[in-house]
Design an enzyme around this catalytic site. Sequence first.
Site, short mmCIF file in Angstrom:
data_model
loop_
_atom_site.label_atom_id
_atom_site.label_comp_id
_atom_site.label_asym_id
_atom_site.label_seq_id
_atom_site.Cartn_x
_atom_site.Cartn_y
_atom_site.Cartn_z
CE LYS A 111 5.20 -3.53 -53.62
NZ LYS A 111 5.12 -5.46 -53.20
CE LYS A 191 0.52 -8.51 -62.88
NZ LYS A 191 -0.28 -8.09 -62.03
CE LYS A 194 -3.26 -5.05 -53.67
NZ LYS A 194 -2.94 -5.90 -54.53
P1 ADP Z 1 -2.12 -7.21 -57.85
O1 ADP Z 1 -1.71 -7.00 -59.14
O2 ADP Z 1 -3.35 -6.48 -58.28
O3 ADP Z 1 -1.86 -6.04 -56.73
P2 ADP Z 1 -1.92 -9.41 -56.21
O4 ADP Z 1 -0.52 -9.42 -56.21
O5 ADP Z 1 -2.33 -8.84 -55.29
O6 ADP Z 1 -2.51 -8.20 -58.00
O7 ADP Z 1 -2.35 -10.43 -56.96
C1 ADP Z 1 -3.11 -11.47 -56.01
C2 ADP Z 1 -2.24 -13.00 -57.17
O8 ADP Z 1 -3.97 -12.81 -58.20
C3 ADP Z 1 -1.57 -13.27 -57.74
O9 ADP Z 1 -1.47 -14.98 -57.81
C4 ADP Z 1 -1.30 -12.67 -59.18
O10 ADP Z 1 -0.42 -13.76 -59.94
C5 ADP Z 1 -3.02 -12.77 -59.55
N1 ADP Z 1 -2.57 -12.01 -60.12
C6 ADP Z 1 -2.83 -10.68 -60.20
N2 ADP Z 1 -3.04 -9.56 -61.42
C7 ADP Z 1 -3.35 -10.36 -62.39
C8 ADP Z 1 -3.52 -10.59 -63.26
N3 ADP Z 1 -3.79 -8.79 -64.28
N4 ADP Z 1 -4.03 -11.33 -64.51
C9 ADP Z 1 -3.39 -12.28 -63.35
N5 ADP Z 1 -2.96 -12.39 -62.33
C10 ADP Z 1 -3.06 -11.76 -61.80
#
Ligand code: ADP
Length: 325
Positions: A111, A191, A194
């Site tokens: 970040k 990957k 959001k």
């Molecule tokens: P983002 O990357 O969209 O901000 P978050 O960090 O809020 O997502 O992730 C919430 C949950 O979803 C976590 O447990 C994370 O490991 C899982 N997660 C997020 N993106 C993925 C992905 N592309 N593949 C597998 N798991 C994911």
Amino acid sequence: MPRILTGITPSGTLHIGNYFGAMRPAIELQAGGDAYYFIADYHSMTAITDAKERLAFTRGIALDWLACGLDPAKAVFWRQSDIHEVCELTWLLGTLTPMGLLERAHSYKDKVAKGISPNFGLFAYPVLMAADILLFDTNVVPVGRDQKQHLEMTRDMAIKFNQTYGEGTLVVPEERIAEAVSAIPGLDGQKMSKSYGNTIEIFGDEKALRKKIMGIVMDSRTPQEPKPDADRNLAIQLLRLFAPKDVAIDFENRLRAGGLGYGDLKKALFEHCWNFFAPYRAKRAELAANPDYVEQVLRAGALRARAVAEKTMARARRACGLRLI
Ligand code: ADP
Ligand code: TRP
């Protein structure tokens, strides 16, 4: 019976990476164990500062989880900020957490590298997350690979706390990474996240979803050309998540042999994705029709969660000399 816990941050709309990486494994586990799931609204404060937005995301995410199969009769489901003890435990753990450990956190470094000006909350994020886990005597935390380091830090904090203030005060948890789905790719092949703007929403609008999927960029090979790299094709990778195994294999074989156009492949991907979530969409609409339902579920969950949190906190306060008994 091992206690399972996971949290999801209400800082956006849920996408299929969240679903396969976090929600589905957690929902599958509710039947076999002692499942504790919460909406991490305190954590969302490091990402969003709009109060209305936070409330809306919290309600939306609660509906998403309930629609996708979280059963409040089986799992304890609550809102993080309803249990204030989590802030107290954050402080206790923070006083034992070396700066160096937090400075090495990937999520923090990423970040900062992206130009986000760090504040205390962002820096302390792993400590709050450790408190979430340790407050509820958690044995297992199912998360995606990106949270692995946070789990390791949690274990370090629990071990250090116990060494300092008394063995057995906090339960040292283990991580469980959803290996098969370690990283769901997004629309651009990176990957799905959001923060990369490459997501497929679980409960997105039909037209928008179709447009997103049909817009996936492929290479310029003609439909007839054989494609020996078919297994690495993004649409095939995504189709494997939604379609029955034999259907996905059939598409992959047709793409490899030549003769299947990318347009037809993407159309099939859209159909399978849309149909996969159809029952959940119907359930979500039904739950959303009762405006009080989510609040009632979360309050009832908080009562159950608090009963555990109060005991752990009493033990921790006693151990570190904040209370005599
Ligand atoms: P983002 O990357 O969209 O901000 P978050 O960090 O809020 O997502 O992730 C919430 C949950 O979803 C976590 O447990 C994370 O490991 C899982 N997660 C997020 N993106 C993925 C992905 N592309 N593949 C597998 N798991 C994911
Ligand atoms: N940090 C996690 C994420 O971004 C969410 C989270 C907060 C969490 N507290 C937790 C996950 C405790 C597991 C356990 O996905």
